[in-house]
Scaffold this motif. Structure first.
Motif, PDB file in Angstrom:
ATOM      1  N   ASN A 169       1.028  -1.163   0.192  1.00  0.00           N
ATOM      2  CA  ASN A 169      -0.048  -0.042   0.141  1.00  0.00           C
ATOM      3  C   ASN A 169       0.780   1.345   0.092  1.00  0.00           C
ATOM      4  OD1 ASN A 169      -2.474   1.233  -0.210  1.00  0.00           O
ATOM      5  ND2 ASN A 169      -2.906   1.417   2.131  1.00  0.00           N
ATOM      6  N   TYR A 219      -3.074   0.928  -6.926  1.00  0.00           N
ATOM      7  CA  TYR A 219      -4.199   0.171  -6.912  1.00  0.00           C
ATOM      8  C   TYR A 219      -4.240   0.407  -5.376  1.00  0.00           C
ATOM      9  CZ  TYR A 219      -0.370  -3.371  -6.689  1.00  0.00           C
ATOM     10  OH  TYR A 219       0.712  -3.757  -6.615  1.00  0.00           O
ATOM     11  N   ALA A 237      -4.073  -1.484  -2.431  1.00  0.00           N
ATOM     12  CA  ALA A 237      -3.432  -2.862  -1.682  1.00  0.00           C
ATOM     13  C   ALA A 237      -3.603  -2.759  -0.357  1.00  0.00           C
ATOM     14  CB  ALA A 237      -1.784  -2.669  -2.256  1.00  0.00           C
ATOM     15  N   THR A 259      -5.164  -7.789  -3.746  1.00  0.00           N
ATOM     16  CA  THR A 259      -6.076  -6.597  -3.793  1.00  0.00           C
ATOM     17  C   THR A 259      -7.520  -7.553  -3.557  1.00  0.00           C
ATOM     18  OG1 THR A 259      -6.231  -6.809  -6.329  1.00  0.00           O
ATOM     19  CG2 THR A 259      -5.036  -5.110  -5.050  1.00  0.00           C
TER      20      THR A 259
END
Lengths: 231, 535
Positions: free
Chosen positions: B139, B145, B147, B374
């Motif tokens: 993240n 994205y 995460a 994810t």
């Protein structure tokens, strides 16, 4: 007296020829301590068996093991994961005679020899495909288990890759007289024959074919196909 | 003259250094991976991903969608997937490719296997620094994205990816083993299924189910075939039984402890039931699900990731439709010795990233590996079988909770047996365990299953299974799986081991070094004498 002798000679010649094994039908004499095919069929599951047979094909060698399709003139055998060096696996060409010792077993209906070892013997025999189309859907088909067989005029009903894409087994469903049957291109049997792999992968629903292969069993007949002729 | 000598010495030193490098590495080693300052998006990357599915096309489609979604976010990264249906085959292929530096970039695997991959030089990336990297870590700020953070990965699952002091993988999916029960038949036999299943109950009912009528049909199903208890993974069976009894298997140092009296007594117990035919294994008979669904098995132990094959209304059947019988399926944790202290195996795929000469390529691989955590990927894949997502972020998502709430026998997407199996693991995560990972732990696992397979086969073949048999079995199994050698390598006997003749390059190195030092000594002595003479 001479006539009687001549008759005896003629008869003994006929018997000798029969004993030697004709190309079709006649049984072959086995070495001492080796089972005939009939004795093998009669042997109980999990019992020790010793057979002599001729290699018809084998799957890819791996980790000192090889899976072999073999036959004699009376029937066929499937040796699963037989102990084998890589060098010996290369010598297991179609027709090669081997003597196999192992245990008779059954896995999902497939009768096979497991935990087997083998030795080479002299002799050569390659089976021709036996047409078993008329036995489809009948119990008698099981009598031909593991043999090199053919099926005529089969209609392709579905083709799918095990993984959804090329690179592993291909499942091919055929119909005959309204009944569906499940065939398989076994990836490890096909080996590096990309032409055949591609041919089977590209079969189209509705095509009518003659099919050859080994009559493997998995919860029912599940032939491992080796040749498809689209009509 | 001295200049010439020094040049020669310099050349010899260079050559000796080359030899020393060659001698230190049997294969070409890779440099340790260092996280690049930033990801170079101006370059194109092509990475390979070796994935595994459970012969389940939906899983293949989910991988494909994940790749396509990832490539849309990172148009400069192309992911080429190679799909397998067998962990063992991936393992073999990776081993083969390590020697030629042609490993995949990202690979689905098991920590046991990674331990072997790590015997190569810098083969697999340690992920510790990547996890916490501000930009590209879990993240991280530059990730395109949503995460999970490190804390959002279920601690039990991420800890399974730690080998020694480092994390070498991220968990991808987790499953455990479940006991799938033909409740209908067992209740017809007059038994009530206990809340927590015990081994004693399973053995007792299994023996009872072997009763036949005068025609030779089994009373419980009226058929000629009945194997009341079938275990899919005998490796897991032995490992879990030993764990439940707190008996030896192996330790973190790689010491082999499986050949003990508890193992022996477990094998005697198992062999007793193999003898009557009330117990068999997948390797000997076939898939437990095939027998269960045909009414020929009462207790089938298989992965929760095989739940869609279990029960009368299973999503998948390998047996003919007319062979499937109607029965109610119960799903429970596997049998226990101590109902108050249950243990079950934690299993399921993890993802590792292989090292490459180009650190940017490795970073691209890590970005893809992280993408597999994810929510979209986690929820979609776990719902294909009785898997559970490995992140609390996915487990607690609205989508996943909605999925769990819709269990139904008639809805393939929400097949109740599959959802029960997933819930079983969610409820028992704290009771799961894994075995120590070391180079050789994969062989030990194989050996543990082989012990059960061997006694089961021997009983079926009417061989004598006694103490002498067990002694021989232990000895043969240790030898076959090189566990006797492994033990030698991990104990004090290592210093007594004959290491054989020195390799050629090593001999050449030693000779060169001796010659160089002699020349250096000669040079020093020469300088010393000349110096004294000048004085």
């Amino acid at each position: 007296m001479k006539k009687v002798l001549a008759l005896i000679c003629a008869l003994s010649l006929v018997l000798a020829l029969a004993a030697c094994g004709g190309k079709d039908g006649a049984s072959e004499a086995k070495s001492e301590g080796v089972m005939t095919y009939a004795e093998y069929v009669a042997a109980a599951l999990d019992s020790e068996v010793t057979i002599e047979a001729y290699v018809q094909a084998h799957q890819s060698w791996w980790d000192d093991k090889v899976t072999v399709y073999a036959a004699d003139k009376d029937g066929a055998y499937f040796m699963y994961n037989m102990a084998c060096s890589e060098d010996d696996a290369a010598k297991l060409t179609p027709g090669t005679k081997i003597k196999v010792k192992g245990y008779k077993s059954e896995w999902s209906g497939e009768v096979e020899i497991v935990d087997a070892t083998f030795e080479f013997e002299s002799g050569n025999y390659v089976a021709t495909a036996k047409d078993v189309t008329s036995f489809l859907g009948k119990d008698e088909l099981k009598d031909y288990q593991n043999q090199f067989v053919s099926f005529k005029d089969m209609t392709v009903s579905a083709v799918s890759y095990k993984n959804g894409e090329p690179g592993d087994d291909i499942y091919v469903n055929f119909t005959k007289d309204g009944q569906e049957y499940y065939f398989c291109l076994e990836y490890y049997l096909n080996g590096s024959d990309t032409n055949f792999y591609n041919q089977v992968g590209n079969l189209v629903e509705g095509q009518v074919c003659d099919v050859e292969g080994f009559l493997y069993w998995y919860e029912g007949p599940n032939p491992h196909i080796t040749k498809v002729t689209v009509k | 003259m001295m200049k010439k000598v020094r040049r020669i010495l310099s050349a010899l030193l260079t050559v000796s250094m080359m030899f020393s490098l060659c001698a230190c590495h049997g294969t070409k080693g890779l440099k340790e991976f260092e996280i690049p300052e930033s990801f170079d998006t101006s370059r194109q990357y092509e990475i390979s991903f070796w994935a595994k599915n459970d012969t389940n096309i939906t899983q293949v489609e989910i991988y494909k969608k994940a790749i396509s979604d990832f490539e849309a976010l990172y148009p400069n990264i192309k992911v080429n997937m190679r799909i397998y249906t067998d962990y063992g085959k991936i393992y073999n292929d990776v081993i083969t490719n390590i020697s030629t530096n042609t490993t995949p970039n990202v690979c689905i695997t098991y920590p046991d296997h990674i331990a072997t991959y790590l015997t190569g030089s810098n083969t697999v990336i340690p992920l510790d620094e990547l996890f916490v990297d501000e930009k590209y870590g879990l993240n991280g700020s530059e990730i395109k994205y949503d995460a999970p953070s490190f804390d959002e990965i279920v601690p039990k699952f991420i800890n399974e990816c730690k080998i020694g002091e480092h994390y070498y993988a991220v968990p991808y999916m987790r499953s455990t083993e479940a006991l799938y029960i033909n409740k209908t038949y067992i209740e017809q036999m007059g038994y009530e299924i206990p809340e927590v299943m015990t081994w004693d109950f399973v053995w007792e009912v299994s023996e009872k189910a072997m009763e036949t009528d005068s025609d030779g049909n089994y009373k419980v199903n009226g058929q000629k075939v009945m194997i009341p208890f079938i275990y899919k993974s005998t490796d897991n069976m032995m490992i879990t039984m030993l764990k439940q009894l707190d008996a030896g298997y192996s330790d973190n140092d790689g010491n082999i402890m499986i050949f003990n009296d508890t193992t022996k007594s477990l094998l005697f117990e198992i062999s007793k039931h193999a003898k009557t035919g009330s117990f068999s294994t997948f390797k000997i008979s076939s898939y437990p699900g095939n027998f269960l669904n045909a009414g020929q098995c009462l207790f089938a132990i298989d992965s929760t990731a095989g739940a869609t094959w279990m029960g009368s209304k299973a999503n998948h059947h390998d047996i003919a439709e007319d062979k499937v019988v109607e029965f109610e399926t119960e799903v429970l944790p596997i049998p226990q010795f101590d109902v108050n202290d249950p243990y079950m195996m934690s299993q399921g795929p993890s993802i590792c990233v292989f090292n490459k000469a180009d650190s940017q390529e490795v970073l691209a691989s890590w970005l893809f590996a992280q993408f597999m955590l994810t929510n979209d990927v986690q929820c979609a894949y776990s719902e294909t079988e009785g898997y559970v997502p490995v992140t609390s972020k996915a487990q607690e998502s609205a989508e996943y909770l909605d999925y769990l709430s819709k269990a139904s026998p008639d809805d393939p997407d929400h097949y109740d047996i599959k959802i029960k199996a997933a819930k079983l693991l969610l409820d028992n995560t704290d009771h799961t365990f894994v075995t120590p990972v070391f180079n050789g732990s994969a062989s030990l696992r194989d050996a543990s299953g082989q012990l059960i397979e061997s006694v089961t086969k021997s009983e079926r073949r009417k061989e004598t299974v006694d103490d002498a048999y067990m002694e021989k079995l232990f000895k043969d199994t240790a030898s076959l799986y090189h566990l006797d050698q492994h033990r030698a390598n991990t104990t004090e006997s290592l210093d007594k081991k004959d290491l054989g003749k020195l390799p050629g390059p090593s001999v050449a190195l030693i000779v060169t070094l001796i010659v160089v030092w002699l020349l250096l000594g000669g040079d020093y002595l020469y300088g010393f004498i000349i110096g004294r003479k000048k004085k």
